[in-house]
Design an enzyme around this catalytic site. Structure first.
Site, PDB file in Angstrom:
ATOM      1  N   ASP A   1    -108.381  71.262  31.053  1.00  0.00           N
ATOM      2  CA  ASP A   1    -107.322  71.845  31.872  1.00  0.00           C
ATOM      3  C   ASP A   1    -106.426  72.767  31.057  1.00  0.00           C
ATOM      4  O   ASP A   1    -105.600  73.486  31.618  1.00  0.00           O
ATOM      5  CB  ASP A   1    -106.482  70.747  32.519  1.00  0.00           C
ATOM      6  CG  ASP A   1    -106.013  69.703  31.511  1.00  0.00           C
ATOM      7  OD1 ASP A   1    -106.884  69.055  30.909  1.00  0.00           O
ATOM      8  OD2 ASP A   1    -104.793  69.549  31.317  1.00  0.00           O
TER       9      ASP A   1
ATOM     10  N   GLU B   1    -103.588  69.146  37.607  1.00  0.00           N
ATOM     11  CA  GLU B   1    -102.287  69.674  38.024  1.00  0.00           C
ATOM     12  C   GLU B   1    -102.368  71.136  38.464  1.00  0.00           C
ATOM     13  O   GLU B   1    -101.771  71.541  39.460  1.00  0.00           O
ATOM     14  CB  GLU B   1    -101.269  69.546  36.881  1.00  0.00           C
ATOM     15  CG  GLU B   1    -100.837  68.112  36.596  1.00  0.00           C
ATOM     16  CD  GLU B   1    -101.642  67.489  35.475  1.00  0.00           C
ATOM     17  OE1 GLU B   1    -102.820  67.901  35.293  1.00  0.00           O
ATOM     18  OE2 GLU B   1    -101.119  66.602  34.782  1.00  0.00           O
TER      19      GLU B   1
ATOM     20  N   TRP C   1    -107.890  67.380  33.939  1.00  0.00           N
ATOM     21  CA  TRP C   1    -106.750  66.987  34.758  1.00  0.00           C
ATOM     22  C   TRP C   1    -106.471  68.115  35.748  1.00  0.00           C
ATOM     23  O   TRP C   1    -106.701  69.286  35.456  1.00  0.00           O
ATOM     24  CB  TRP C   1    -105.540  66.706  33.873  1.00  0.00           C
ATOM     25  CG  TRP C   1    -105.795  65.610  32.878  1.00  0.00           C
ATOM     26  CD1 TRP C   1    -106.171  65.753  31.572  1.00  0.00           C
ATOM     27  CD2 TRP C   1    -105.735  64.207  33.127  1.00  0.00           C
ATOM     28  NE1 TRP C   1    -106.333  64.529  30.982  1.00  0.00           N
ATOM     29  CE2 TRP C   1    -106.066  63.550  31.915  1.00  0.00           C
ATOM     30  CE3 TRP C   1    -105.417  63.428  34.238  1.00  0.00           C
ATOM     31  CZ2 TRP C   1    -106.096  62.170  31.786  1.00  0.00           C
ATOM     32  CZ3 TRP C   1    -105.446  62.053  34.118  1.00  0.00           C
ATOM     33  CH2 TRP C   1    -105.783  61.430  32.906  1.00  0.00           C
TER      34      TRP C   1
ATOM     35  N   TRP D   1    -106.924  59.935  23.074  1.00  0.00           N
ATOM     36  CA  TRP D   1    -106.668  61.226  23.719  1.00  0.00           C
ATOM     37  C   TRP D   1    -105.621  62.085  23.037  1.00  0.00           C
ATOM     38  O   TRP D   1    -105.526  63.273  23.304  1.00  0.00           O
ATOM     39  CB  TRP D   1    -106.241  61.003  25.173  1.00  0.00           C
ATOM     40  CG  TRP D   1    -104.932  60.286  25.358  1.00  0.00           C
ATOM     41  CD1 TRP D   1    -104.741  58.940  25.348  1.00  0.00           C
ATOM     42  CD2 TRP D   1    -103.653  60.867  25.612  1.00  0.00           C
ATOM     43  NE1 TRP D   1    -103.417  58.634  25.580  1.00  0.00           N
ATOM     44  CE2 TRP D   1    -102.724  59.800  25.747  1.00  0.00           C
ATOM     45  CE3 TRP D   1    -103.191  62.182  25.732  1.00  0.00           C
ATOM     46  CZ2 TRP D   1    -101.371  60.005  25.992  1.00  0.00           C
ATOM     47  CZ3 TRP D   1    -101.840  62.391  25.982  1.00  0.00           C
ATOM     48  CH2 TRP D   1    -100.948  61.318  26.109  1.00  0.00           C
TER      49      TRP D   1
ATOM     50  N   ARG E   1    -104.006  64.278  41.346  1.00  0.00           N
ATOM     51  CA  ARG E   1    -103.083  65.413  41.443  1.00  0.00           C
ATOM     52  C   ARG E   1    -103.562  66.383  42.511  1.00  0.00           C
ATOM     53  O   ARG E   1    -102.777  66.911  43.295  1.00  0.00           O
ATOM     54  CB  ARG E   1    -102.973  66.106  40.085  1.00  0.00           C
ATOM     55  CG  ARG E   1    -101.961  65.490  39.122  1.00  0.00           C
ATOM     56  CD  ARG E   1    -102.223  63.999  38.853  1.00  0.00           C
ATOM     57  NE  ARG E   1    -101.268  63.415  37.923  1.00  0.00           N
ATOM     58  CZ  ARG E   1    -101.501  63.271  36.624  1.00  0.00           C
ATOM     59  NH1 ARG E   1    -102.653  63.654  36.083  1.00  0.00           N
ATOM     60  NH2 ARG E   1    -100.586  62.719  35.852  1.00  0.00           N
TER      61      ARG E   1
ATOM     62  N   ASP F   1    -102.891  57.816  40.654  1.00  0.00           N
ATOM     63  CA  ASP F   1    -101.810  58.288  39.798  1.00  0.00           C
ATOM     64  C   ASP F   1    -100.560  58.381  40.657  1.00  0.00           C
ATOM     65  O   ASP F   1    -100.572  58.013  41.843  1.00  0.00           O
ATOM     66  CB  ASP F   1    -102.152  59.643  39.159  1.00  0.00           C
ATOM     67  CG  ASP F   1    -101.610  59.751  37.741  1.00  0.00           C
ATOM     68  OD1 ASP F   1    -100.380  59.666  37.581  1.00  0.00           O
ATOM     69  OD2 ASP F   1    -102.404  59.915  36.806  1.00  0.00           O
TER      70      ASP F   1
ATOM     71  N   ASP G   1    -101.250  54.132  30.087  1.00  0.00           N
ATOM     72  CA  ASP G   1    -100.699  55.206  29.262  1.00  0.00           C
ATOM     73  C   ASP G   1     -99.322  55.614  29.778  1.00  0.00           C
ATOM     74  O   ASP G   1     -98.991  55.407  30.940  1.00  0.00           O
ATOM     75  CB  ASP G   1    -101.631  56.422  29.260  1.00  0.00           C
ATOM     76  CG  ASP G   1    -101.806  56.999  30.661  1.00  0.00           C
ATOM     77  OD1 ASP G   1    -101.996  56.206  31.605  1.00  0.00           O
ATOM     78  OD2 ASP G   1    -101.738  58.230  30.818  1.00  0.00           O
ATOM     79  N   GLU G   2     -98.554  56.224  28.911  1.00  0.00           N
ATOM     80  CA  GLU G   2     -97.309  56.921  29.257  1.00  0.00           C
ATOM     81  C   GLU G   2     -96.325  56.063  30.047  1.00  0.00           C
ATOM     82  O   GLU G   2     -95.652  56.551  30.951  1.00  0.00           O
ATOM     83  CB  GLU G   2     -97.630  58.220  30.016  1.00  0.00           C
ATOM     84  CG  GLU G   2     -98.415  59.208  29.180  1.00  0.00           C
ATOM     85  CD  GLU G   2     -98.690  60.524  29.890  1.00  0.00           C
ATOM     86  OE1 GLU G   2     -98.796  61.550  29.204  1.00  0.00           O
ATOM     87  OE2 GLU G   2     -98.807  60.518  31.142  1.00  0.00           O
TER      88      GLU G   2
ATOM     89  N   TYR H   1    -109.601  68.628  26.385  1.00  0.00           N
ATOM     90  CA  TYR H   1    -108.892  68.673  27.663  1.00  0.00           C
ATOM     91  C   TYR H   1    -109.128  70.054  28.280  1.00  0.00           C
ATOM     92  O   TYR H   1    -108.472  71.033  27.931  1.00  0.00           O
ATOM     93  CB  TYR H   1    -107.393  68.422  27.461  1.00  0.00           C
ATOM     94  CG  TYR H   1    -106.996  66.967  27.536  1.00  0.00           C
ATOM     95  CD1 TYR H   1    -107.846  65.970  27.070  1.00  0.00           C
ATOM     96  CD2 TYR H   1    -105.771  66.580  28.071  1.00  0.00           C
ATOM     97  CE1 TYR H   1    -107.485  64.638  27.133  1.00  0.00           C
ATOM     98  CE2 TYR H   1    -105.399  65.245  28.144  1.00  0.00           C
ATOM     99  CZ  TYR H   1    -106.264  64.267  27.672  1.00  0.00           C
ATOM    100  OH  TYR H   1    -105.905  62.948  27.744  1.00  0.00           O
TER     101      TYR H   1
ATOM    102  N   HIS I   1     -97.615  55.276  36.049  1.00  0.00           N
ATOM    103  CA  HIS I   1     -98.324  56.186  36.958  1.00  0.00           C
ATOM    104  C   HIS I   1     -98.619  55.524  38.308  1.00  0.00           C
ATOM    105  O   HIS I   1     -99.630  55.825  38.938  1.00  0.00           O
ATOM    106  CB  HIS I   1     -99.628  56.675  36.325  1.00  0.00           C
ATOM    107  CG  HIS I   1     -99.430  57.615  35.179  1.00  0.00           C
ATOM    108  ND1 HIS I   1     -99.093  58.926  35.328  1.00  0.00           N
ATOM    109  CD2 HIS I   1     -99.514  57.401  33.837  1.00  0.00           C
ATOM    110  CE1 HIS I   1     -98.976  59.509  34.135  1.00  0.00           C
ATOM    111  NE2 HIS I   1     -99.210  58.598  33.212  1.00  0.00           N
TER     112      HIS I   1
END
Length: 767
Positions: A577, A633, A631, A549, A322, A351, A488-489, A575, A421
């Site tokens: 962030d 972002e 992370w 997570w 990111r 990512d 993931d995701e 986390y 991702h």
């Protein structure tokens, strides 16, 4: 002797290898100096100035007749030695004999009343004036850079007190106040020599030796004492000895990372069974000495630490996709991890927003996928404008970083996030990966807002891509623990509207990757979604590892019961962030928890929580450890990354290392501020978030941004509001100003001491 230390940041890089960004900042171009108060009667002070000629300077020696000069507001009370000159605030000390490169010279000065008390009392603009051969020529000078000390160093304290204890808190910590102490430079003691008696300690010995060559800045441990200090000729070298454990009981207790550290007046001994243990002992030694120096202490008492970790896996993840972080910052981060005994760096390299690892077989991954902005393959993201933004790590840089980590006992786990991702990869290789994804209008949008970012497990092109990427990555990262594949995701219905077909495709990709990595001696690691119905072989060697997570930790319990290895990194606790507080200026996310303050990180007790979800004793062996994740972002600079990490990473490190019964929040609160102080002083680490308390003197504590006073009771009553935090009671409140009373009898650490009869010898100040 209590001391006042005046340090120079220019020595931060003085004699360390160029590969070590944490112990140096720049090549020194000037002389360095330190100052210490050797006596303070209230009616005056004795101050010792020590100037050193670093070995790195082109100046081979200071010639006969050089003079140390300065401006000093204390000139009016300075008792000049014979041969010195003064004019107003300017002072020139007597002419000196030659000073060779690598040597130092001390000057003992006496100040009349008032004694030294403030920063403004310190000498300024120190420099060396070289002798003139031509009386009409301008004087040639060499600058001496100074760093102002903290308040604890200026305000002279005649009491010898031990420094604050290390982080993480060790298994046992004995302090022997009545024994002779280990003196810190500048002193008449000889240089510290490192003696390695086993090949297992070579890395630790090298680490200590390179650090002692530059620390403390201006008067390194490894340097000889000043050539004109009384007793210097008697300054026999002191020794730091690395010795391998031989007793069967010690070998069993130490394991791979346990150690014993003994500090005495003339000798430091680190005993361990394996290479990693020597490195962990070295980290504790560097902490203790750095802490004492930062707190203005002249010496460290004799201590004995006996220590080993709770978990074998103690990790930190950094997302460099990111936002990109340069290679030098990665090395700096590894140094900080080493100091606090974290042993795994999880490197999130790819990512949707950027591909950061060079793949020679597919150069477009970095030529296109590492950049975003106007006209790039990827549009601007996360606050970026139209300008080109990005970066990547060459394979040469990666090999260098992997070696750098190995020298500090840290394994690197790279993450190549597939099949989701993958937007950056797909946009970089449209000819190869175009057929391997659903078209934009044919697939769902990912949680981060990308269409068409998922690889198709039924497309042959997907495996052409995976073979090229994971084949090169497996060669770059030698750790057998393996490679993190993400998984993931993946948005629902990315492959099919039928759940059974999606499960088949997911299992096909996961099992192919496990087999591919196993053939290369690598384990498979992935986020928890990869272990849901994919049929991964839990007994495949190296064994697969789930990274748990989500807020609900029951998948971790189920995975451990099925004999998968598990690393815990629940977002609601680890986390980093996530915003630390509710201040408007805080930058971060708040999806897993409204805030993630220091206390919440520290109070996370992993095994206890998993037991509440049904973890059985037999499955506990499959819990490898814990990991903090950052992370990026909202984290776009190295400085902001450090502010997000500190002090919360210290809490995570102690959760990972120290047994639950040895962890106490109030004790941790006491240790955090001094650690943040020495990190900022020695390494320029800027911490963020909420301060937990800073001791200014024996009877006063400042609590920056204390807990909100109006949370309990009626704010209108003012006087009777209670704060359930470290035994504080609000006595008076006017607007934002509050007067607090600290009742020691309500402090849990005080109660524990009373129960023990006050026999604890840990040496920790709060007790």
């Amino acid at each position: 002797l209590p001391q006042l230390v005046l340090l120079t940041r220019s020595m931060a890089q003085a004699a360390a290898p160029s590969e070590d960004p944490i112990t140096h900042l720049q090549t020194p171009t000037t002389l360095t100096a330190v100052v210490r108060v050797v006596a303070d009667t209230g009616g005056g002070s004795q101050v010792e100035l020590t100037v050193r000629l670093p070995e790195q300077l082109e100046q081979a020696a200071l010639p006969e007749g050089w003079r140390m000069c300065m401006t000093w507001t204390k000139t009016v009370v300075l008792r000049l030695p014979p041969g010195a000159e003064a004019q107003g605030s300017f002072v020139a000390l007597p002419a000196q004999p030659p000073l060779q490169r690598g040597a130092s010279r001390s000057f003992l000065l006496t100040l009349g009343a008032p004694a030294m008390r403030y920063v403004s009392d310190l000498p300024r603009s120190m420099h060396v004036r070289l002798p003139q051969t031509d009386p009409d020529a301008q004087h040639e000078t060499l600058a001496i850079k100074l760093e102002h000390p903290g308040e604890a160093s200026i305000r002279f304290d005649p009491d010898l007190r031990p420094p604050t204890g290390p982080i993480p808190r060790p298994s046992s910590h004995e302090t022997f106040m009545d024994s002779e102490w280990f003196a810190l430079p500048p002193c008449s003691c000889g240089p510290l020599l490192v003696e390695v008696t086993t090949h297992k300690a070579l890395k630790a010995g090298k680490n200590l030796e390179s650090w002692a060559a530059v620390w403390p800045f201006g008067a390194p441990l490894a340097a000889a004492p000043p050539d004109n200090v009384a007793g210097a000729s008697e300054g026999e070298p002191r020794r730091a000895i690395f010795a391998e454990a031989t007793e069967p009981a010690d070998l069993e207790w130490f394991g791979p990372e346990g150690y014993e550290l003994i500090i005495a007046a003339r000798e430091i001994v680190i005993v361990a069974a394996e290479e990693a243990g020597f490195l962990r002992g070295t980290a504790s030694l560097r902490q203790l000495l750095s802490m004492a120096r930062s707190e203005g202490r002249p010496a460290v008492p004799s201590v004995r630490l006996r220590d080993r970790p709770r978990f074998g896996y103690r990790g930190l993840m950094l997302d460099v996709s990111r936002h990109f972080f340069p290679a030098d910052f990665i090395k700096r981060l590894l140094d900080l991890m080493f100091l606090f005994k974290l042993n795994v760096f999880h490197w999130h390299l790819t990512d949707d927003e950027g591909w950061r690892v060079e793949i020679k077989a597919l150069p477009n991954l970095t030529q296109r996928g590492a950049w975003r902005g106007a006209g790039e393959a990827i549009n601007s993201q996360y606050g970026g404008g139209g300008e080109r933004y990005g970066g990547f790590y060459t394979q040469e840089q990666i090999r260098e970083i992997v070696h750098y980590a190995e020298e500090r006992g840290i394994a690197i786990v790279p993450e190549i996030d597939v099949p989701g991702h993958s937007f950056a990869a797909i946009k970089s290789l449209p000819e190869l990966l175009g057929p391997a994804v659903r078209k934009k209008g044919d697939g769902p949008r990912s949680v981060q807002g990308f269409f068409g970012n998922v690889l198709d497990p039924d497309a042959p092109e997907t495996y052409t891509f995976l073979e090229a990427v994971f084949g090169e990555v497996a060669e770059l990262f030698p750790a057998p623990f393996g490679i993190h594949i993400g998984m993931d995701e993946v948005p629902a219905k990315a492959w099919s509207s039928e759940a059974a077909e999606e499960a088949r495709l997911k299992a096909k990709l996961a099992t192919w990757l496990q087999a591919f990595l196993a053939q290369r001696g690598k384990g498979l690691a992935a986020w928890e979604e990869a272990f849901d119905g994919t049929g991964l072989n839990a007994m495949q060697s190296p064994r697969p590892t789930m990274f748990s997570w989500k807020e609900d930790e029951r998948p971790a319990v189920h995975a451990a019961a099925k004999v998968y290895q598990v690393v815990l990194c629940p977002a609601a606790f680890l986390y980093l962030d996530i915003v630390e507080g509710l201040d408007f200026e805080d930058r971060g996310l708040y999806w897993a928890a409204q805030t993630l303050p220091l206390d919440r990180v520290y109070n996370y007790e992993p095994i206890q929580r998993l037991r509440s979800f049904g973890l059985e004793a037999e499955a506990e062996r499959n819990i490898l450890g814990v990991q903090a994740n950052l992370w990026s972002e909202t984290t776009d600079t190295p400085m902001l990354a450090e502010a997000k990490l500190f002090p919360r990473l210290l809490a995570a490190a102690e959760v990972a290392w120290t047994e639950a019964e040895r962890r106490h929040l109030s004790d941790f609160h006491w240790r955090v501020p001094p650690h943040l102080a020495w990190l900022e002083r020695d390494l320029s680490v800027k911490s963020g978030g909420l301060g937990q308390g800073l001791i200014l003197s024996d009877n006063f504590m400042r609590v920056p941004r204390a807990p909100r006073l109006e949370e309990e009771g009626n704010p209108e009553q003012g006087r009777k509001d209670k704060v359930d935090h470290m035994g504080f009671e609000l006595l008076e409140k006017t607007g934002m100003f509050g007067v607090l009373r600290f009742d020691l009898s309500t402090c849990s650490t005080h109660q524990r001491q009373q129960q023990r009869g006050g026999e604890d010898q840990s040496g920790e100040l709060h007790e």
